[in-house]
Design an enzyme around this catalytic site. Structure first.
Site, PDB file in Angstrom:
ATOM      1  N   LYS A   1       0.852  -1.213   0.000  1.00 39.91           N
ATOM      2  CA  LYS A   1       0.000   0.000   0.000  1.00 39.91           C
ATOM      3  C   LYS A   1       0.881   1.254   0.000  1.00 39.91           C
ATOM      4  O   LYS A   1       0.679   2.161  -0.809  1.00 39.91           O
ATOM      5  CB  LYS A   1      -0.883   0.010   1.233  1.00 39.91           C
ATOM      6  CG  LYS A   1      -1.553   1.351   1.516  1.00 39.91           C
ATOM      7  CD  LYS A   1      -2.461   1.343   2.731  1.00 39.91           C
ATOM      8  CE  LYS A   1      -1.736   1.569   4.006  1.00 39.91           C
ATOM      9  NZ  LYS A   1      -1.478   2.998   4.324  1.00 39.91           N
ATOM     10  N   ASN A   2       1.873   1.279   0.886  1.00 40.12           N
ATOM     11  CA  ASN A   2       2.649   2.511   1.061  1.00 40.12           C
ATOM     12  C   ASN A   2       3.709   2.723  -0.004  1.00 40.12           C
ATOM     13  O   ASN A   2       4.407   3.730   0.013  1.00 40.12           O
ATOM     14  CB  ASN A   2       3.265   2.547   2.466  1.00 40.12           C
ATOM     15  CG  ASN A   2       2.189   2.729   3.527  1.00 40.12           C
ATOM     16  OD1 ASN A   2       1.031   3.016   3.202  1.00 40.12           O
ATOM     17  ND2 ASN A   2       2.538   2.513   4.779  1.00 40.12           N
TER      18      ASN A   2
ATOM     19  N   LEU B   1       7.592  19.886   7.092  1.00 44.97           N
ATOM     20  CA  LEU B   1       8.827  19.506   6.385  1.00 44.97           C
ATOM     21  C   LEU B   1       8.604  19.464   4.876  1.00 44.97           C
ATOM     22  O   LEU B   1       9.484  19.830   4.086  1.00 44.97           O
ATOM     23  CB  LEU B   1       9.343  18.156   6.898  1.00 44.97           C
ATOM     24  CG  LEU B   1       9.683  18.125   8.393  1.00 44.97           C
ATOM     25  CD1 LEU B   1      10.105  16.723   8.824  1.00 44.97           C
ATOM     26  CD2 LEU B   1      10.769  19.145   8.731  1.00 44.97           C
TER      27      LEU B   1
ATOM     28  N   ARG C   1      -4.865  11.146   4.078  1.00 48.45           N
ATOM     29  CA  ARG C   1      -3.802  12.154   4.152  1.00 48.45           C
ATOM     30  C   ARG C   1      -2.809  12.012   3.016  1.00 48.45           C
ATOM     31  O   ARG C   1      -2.201  12.975   2.574  1.00 48.45           O
ATOM     32  CB  ARG C   1      -3.025  12.043   5.455  1.00 48.45           C
ATOM     33  CG  ARG C   1      -3.784  12.030   6.705  1.00 48.45           C
ATOM     34  CD  ARG C   1      -2.854  11.997   7.863  1.00 48.45           C
ATOM     35  NE  ARG C   1      -1.989  13.144   7.887  1.00 48.45           N
ATOM     36  CZ  ARG C   1      -0.796  13.191   7.332  1.00 48.45           C
ATOM     37  NH1 ARG C   1      -0.334  12.128   6.712  1.00 48.45           N
ATOM     38  NH2 ARG C   1      -0.076  14.268   7.369  1.00 48.45           N
TER      39      ARG C   1
ATOM     40  N   ARG D   1       0.168  14.702  12.633  1.00 48.34           N
ATOM     41  CA  ARG D   1       0.598  14.502  11.240  1.00 48.34           C
ATOM     42  C   ARG D   1       0.869  15.831  10.520  1.00 48.34           C
ATOM     43  O   ARG D   1       0.248  16.162   9.528  1.00 48.34           O
ATOM     44  CB  ARG D   1      -0.428  13.688  10.469  1.00 48.34           C
ATOM     45  CG  ARG D   1      -0.947  12.446  11.148  1.00 48.34           C
ATOM     46  CD  ARG D   1       0.064  11.335  11.340  1.00 48.34           C
ATOM     47  NE  ARG D   1       0.557  10.730  10.121  1.00 48.34           N
ATOM     48  CZ  ARG D   1      -0.036   9.720   9.477  1.00 48.34           C
ATOM     49  NH1 ARG D   1      -1.158   9.245   9.943  1.00 48.34           N
ATOM     50  NH2 ARG D   1       0.486   9.212   8.387  1.00 48.34           N
TER      51      ARG D   1
ATOM     52  N   CYS E   1      -4.888  12.611  12.514  1.00 51.54           N
ATOM     53  CA  CYS E   1      -5.670  11.367  12.524  1.00 51.54           C
ATOM     54  C   CYS E   1      -5.510  10.760  13.912  1.00 51.54           C
ATOM     55  O   CYS E   1      -4.891  11.349  14.801  1.00 51.54           O
ATOM     56  CB  CYS E   1      -5.169  10.418  11.442  1.00 51.54           C
ATOM     57  SG  CYS E   1      -3.564   9.752  11.829  1.00 51.54           S
TER      58      CYS E   1
ATOM     59  N   ASP F   1       4.565   0.860  12.058  1.00 55.67           N
ATOM     60  CA  ASP F   1       3.332   0.234  11.535  1.00 55.67           C
ATOM     61  C   ASP F   1       3.170  -1.213  11.992  1.00 55.67           C
ATOM     62  O   ASP F   1       2.147  -1.831  11.715  1.00 55.67           O
ATOM     63  CB  ASP F   1       3.319   0.282  10.004  1.00 55.67           C
ATOM     64  CG  ASP F   1       3.168   1.690   9.492  1.00 55.67           C
ATOM     65  OD1 ASP F   1       3.386   1.915   8.293  1.00 55.67           O
ATOM     66  OD2 ASP F   1       2.849   2.585  10.304  1.00 55.67           O
TER      67      ASP F   1
ATOM     68  N   ARG G   1      -8.905  -0.138   4.469  1.00 58.39           N
ATOM     69  CA  ARG G   1      -8.005   0.812   3.808  1.00 58.39           C
ATOM     70  C   ARG G   1      -6.688   0.151   3.430  1.00 58.39           C
ATOM     71  O   ARG G   1      -6.068   0.508   2.434  1.00 58.39           O
ATOM     72  CB  ARG G   1      -7.690   1.990   4.745  1.00 58.39           C
ATOM     73  CG  ARG G   1      -8.842   2.911   4.996  1.00 58.39           C
ATOM     74  CD  ARG G   1      -8.387   4.114   5.777  1.00 58.39           C
ATOM     75  NE  ARG G   1      -7.214   4.739   5.159  1.00 58.39           N
ATOM     76  CZ  ARG G   1      -6.661   5.851   5.622  1.00 58.39           C
ATOM     77  NH1 ARG G   1      -7.162   6.443   6.696  1.00 58.39           N
ATOM     78  NH2 ARG G   1      -5.618   6.385   5.037  1.00 58.39           N
TER      79      ARG G   1
HETATM   80  C1  EPZ Z   1       4.103   7.092   6.120  1.00 59.91           C
HETATM   81  O1  EPZ Z   1       3.320   8.141   6.677  1.00 59.91           O
HETATM   82  C2  EPZ Z   1       3.187   5.877   6.055  1.00 59.91           C
HETATM   83  N1  EPZ Z   1       2.040   6.162   5.201  1.00 59.91           N
HETATM   84  C3  EPZ Z   1       2.701   5.535   7.473  1.00 59.91           C
HETATM   85  O2  EPZ Z   1       1.921   4.338   7.377  1.00 59.91           O
HETATM   86  C4  EPZ Z   1       3.927   5.245   8.342  1.00 59.91           C
HETATM   87  O3  EPZ Z   1       3.502   5.000   9.668  1.00 59.91           O
HETATM   88  C5  EPZ Z   1       4.869   6.455   8.324  1.00 59.91           C
HETATM   89  O4  EPZ Z   1       5.229   6.784   6.957  1.00 59.91           O
HETATM   90  C6  EPZ Z   1       6.152   6.196   9.110  1.00 59.91           C
HETATM   91  O5  EPZ Z   1       6.798   5.091   8.595  1.00 59.91           O
HETATM   92  C7  EPZ Z   1       2.207   6.107   3.853  1.00 59.91           C
HETATM   93  O6  EPZ Z   1       3.282   5.840   3.355  1.00 59.91           O
HETATM   94  C8  EPZ Z   1       0.998   6.397   3.034  1.00 59.91           C
HETATM   95  P1  EPZ Z   1       6.134  10.520   8.230  1.00 59.91           P
HETATM   96  P2  EPZ Z   1       3.902   9.664   6.682  1.00 59.91           P
HETATM   97  O7  EPZ Z   1       6.019  11.777   7.457  1.00 59.91           O
HETATM   98  O8  EPZ Z   1       4.678   9.911   5.453  1.00 59.91           O
HETATM   99  C9  EPZ Z   1       6.531  13.791  11.589  1.00 59.91           C
HETATM  100  C10 EPZ Z   1       0.072   2.933   7.740  1.00 59.91           C
HETATM  101  O9  EPZ Z   1      -0.408   2.416   8.760  1.00 59.91           O
HETATM  102  N2  EPZ Z   1       6.444  14.780  10.507  1.00 59.91           N
HETATM  103  O10 EPZ Z   1       7.378   9.690   8.104  1.00 59.91           O
HETATM  104  O11 EPZ Z   1       2.783  10.577   7.023  1.00 59.91           O
HETATM  105  C11 EPZ Z   1       5.168  13.180  11.875  1.00 59.91           C
HETATM  106  O12 EPZ Z   1       4.442  13.989  12.773  1.00 59.91           O
HETATM  107  C12 EPZ Z   1       0.529   4.385   7.769  1.00 59.91           C
HETATM  108  O13 EPZ Z   1       0.222   2.346   6.648  1.00 59.91           O
HETATM  109  C13 EPZ Z   1       6.662  16.115  10.794  1.00 59.91           C
HETATM  110  O14 EPZ Z   1       6.928  16.480  11.930  1.00 59.91           O
HETATM  111  O15 EPZ Z   1       4.897   9.584   7.936  1.00 59.91           O
HETATM  112  C14 EPZ Z   1       5.503  11.861  12.503  1.00 59.91           C
HETATM  113  O16 EPZ Z   1       5.733  12.059  13.873  1.00 59.91           O
HETATM  114  C15 EPZ Z   1       0.324   5.024   9.148  1.00 59.91           C
HETATM  115  N3  EPZ Z   1       6.574  17.034   9.795  1.00 59.91           N
HETATM  116  C16 EPZ Z   1       6.821  11.480  11.821  1.00 59.91           C
HETATM  117  O17 EPZ Z   1       7.317  12.670  11.185  1.00 59.91           O
HETATM  118  C17 EPZ Z   1       6.279  16.663   8.500  1.00 59.91           C
HETATM  119  O18 EPZ Z   1       6.230  17.553   7.618  1.00 59.91           O
HETATM  120  C18 EPZ Z   1       6.688  10.392  10.778  1.00 59.91           C
HETATM  121  O19 EPZ Z   1       5.855  10.885   9.767  1.00 59.91           O
HETATM  122  C19 EPZ Z   1       6.053  15.299   8.224  1.00 59.91           C
HETATM  123  C20 EPZ Z   1       6.153  14.368   9.237  1.00 59.91           C
END
Ligand code: EPZ
Length: 419
Positions: free
Chosen positions: A22-23, A125, A92, A121, A116, A304, A397
């Protein structure tokens, strides 16, 4: 609302094939917006999130046609550069269209993705990177608007190795003028998969899978034929299904290196894992042992898989497990539901102490998010009696044919059509 009804106690056995990730497929589908000629994704998972992202790119001007288990996507031109709130609030990851829209048209107006269940989220960045690439960002009325006559390559340091920010910025930089360097980039396999797809389209992305990614902008990208990697989180979920049910299951279509931390922790918990080239055989012990985990960005233990591993530790024997969630600030929503099934868990901040119990008991529980829902299914497999799980939209999902796959391994599980 539909419900899952599971009668626990069956030892799972047999083999199950993992679906495409999915991701990985979500960012790859948004990347098709960058090409003026057709792309063919030969196999995509039948998931609600895939349907949502396809609706988003169709709204923007893509032609999406099912081709057997895959999708043919053709975006001759972008008709619309705005992704409305209705799409983004549903998922998202719709925000991943911002990079491609900016790169291809110089404009994007995306509804701010809300938080969420698992956290706020933020997207700071993503936006910081777009600004460094020369975009003007305007925020207002729940929308983010970005404009850039032409994106210019830049050096971007990510304060946190955000997966989504890394993916959005790679896509934006692929058509920018000059060289972009992303430092402290996310190293997840799904980021590498996106880079491989972009390179197949004619991009120049080097270093994906390391902390430093270098992108040389090109003038145009072309359609490509592609297959994404298997879903490492689905694979890990089925491995834990075998372990928690006392069973013996071969999980097929797995890249074991992508899930090494989970394999290591399963071994530490006394679960026997035999690794093949494209499969892994999991043999459960009579009782699993406690093991501590701390979620980290890749190559650490994946966040995850934290809820699913907590379900397993709920029935460990001989001590307590310390589970620390460092990636999301609120990813313990499954704890209260597991406690309704008899789990003994104490949460303090981002740490949960799980005291294994002899047996969980079936109960009526509800999904709060995708992986929390998976954890409840796993707990239901091990619980005495009947577990009824509601709010299945979360599970739909991210898990393709979950009920059929688990039933094929011998579980007593059915989906009751709701009123
Ligand atoms: C991706 O989400 C995955 N989703 C998530 O999977 C996964 O948990 C996550 O990466 C971490 O591995 C998809 O790929 C669609 P992040 P993403 O940006 O990109 C902080 C599932 O269950 N952050 O790496 O949204 C944020 O708050 C889902 O399949 C900022 O601070 O994750 C979090 O604490 C859930 N500023 C951390 O980084 C930003 O601009 C990780 O978020 C962006 C993120």
């Amino acid at each position: 609302m539909d419900r899952l009804v599971i009668t626990g106690g069956k030892r799972l056995s047999g083999s199950v094939k993992v679906s495409p990730a999915k991701n990985a497929v979500l960012p790859v589908i948004t990347a098709t917006l960058l090409a003026k000629t057709p792309c063919l994704l030969e196999e995509v998972p039948a998931l609600a999130d895939v349907e949502t992202i396809c609706s988003v790119i169709e709204y923007l001007g893509a032609e999406v046609v099912k081709e057997g288990p895959g999708l043919k996507i053709y975006v001759p031109d972008i008709r619309q550069t705005e992704a409305p709130y209705d799409f983004v609030r549903r998922m998202r990851a719709s925000f991943l269209v911002m990079g491609p829209l900016l790169a291809r048209t110089g404009r994007a107006r995306i509804a701010l993705p809300g938080g969420c269940a698992i956290g706020s989220r933020p997207i700071d960045l993503h936006l910081k990177g777009f600004c460094l690439l020369g975009a003007e960002i305007i925020q207002g009325h729940g929308y983010i608007e970005a404009r850039a006559r032409k994106l210019i390559g830049s050096r971007i340091y990510l304060d946190f190795p955000s997966v989504g920010a890394t993916e959005n910025l790679i896509m934006a930089a692929s058509l920018a003028r000059g060289k972009t360097v992303i430092e402290n980039a996310a190293e997840e396999p799904e980021v590498v998969d996106l880079a491989n797809f972009l390179n197949a389209m004619g991009a120049s992305v080097k270093g994906a899978g390391t902390k430093v990614i270098r992108i040389e902008g090109v003038s145009e990208l072309y359609g490509a034929i592609y297959n994404v990697i298997p879903d490492r989180i689905e694979a890990g979920t089925f491995m834990i299904a075998a372990a928690i049910s006392g069973g013996e299951v071969t999980v097929e279509n797995v890249i074991c290196d992508h899930i090494a931390p989970v394999l290591a922790k399963l071994q530490e918990a006394g679960v026997n894992v035999v690794r093949g080239d494209t499969w892994a055989k999991v043999v459960a012990p009579e009782k699993v042992k406690p093991a501590d985990i701390k979620t980290m960005p890749y190559p650490g233990f994946p966040t995850d898989m934290q809820p699913q591993f907590m379900a397993l530790m709920s029935v460990s024997r001989g001590g307590a497990s310390v589970i620390t969630e460092t990636v999301f600030e609120n990813r313990f929503m499954h704890v209260n539901e597991l406690k309704r099934m008899g789990a003994k868990i104490k949460v303090s901040g981002r740490t949960a102490i799980v005291q294994g119990v002899k047996q969980l008991t079936g109960a009526r529980v509800k999904c709060t998010d995708l992986r929390a829902g998976a954890a409840l299914v796993l707990a239901g497999l091990a619980a005495r009696g009947e577990t009824e799980i509601s709010n299945l939209q979360h599970i739909d999902r991210g898990y393709e044919s979950l009920v059929d796959k688990i039933k094929s391994l011998g579980a007593d599980i059915k989906r009751a059509r709701g009123a």
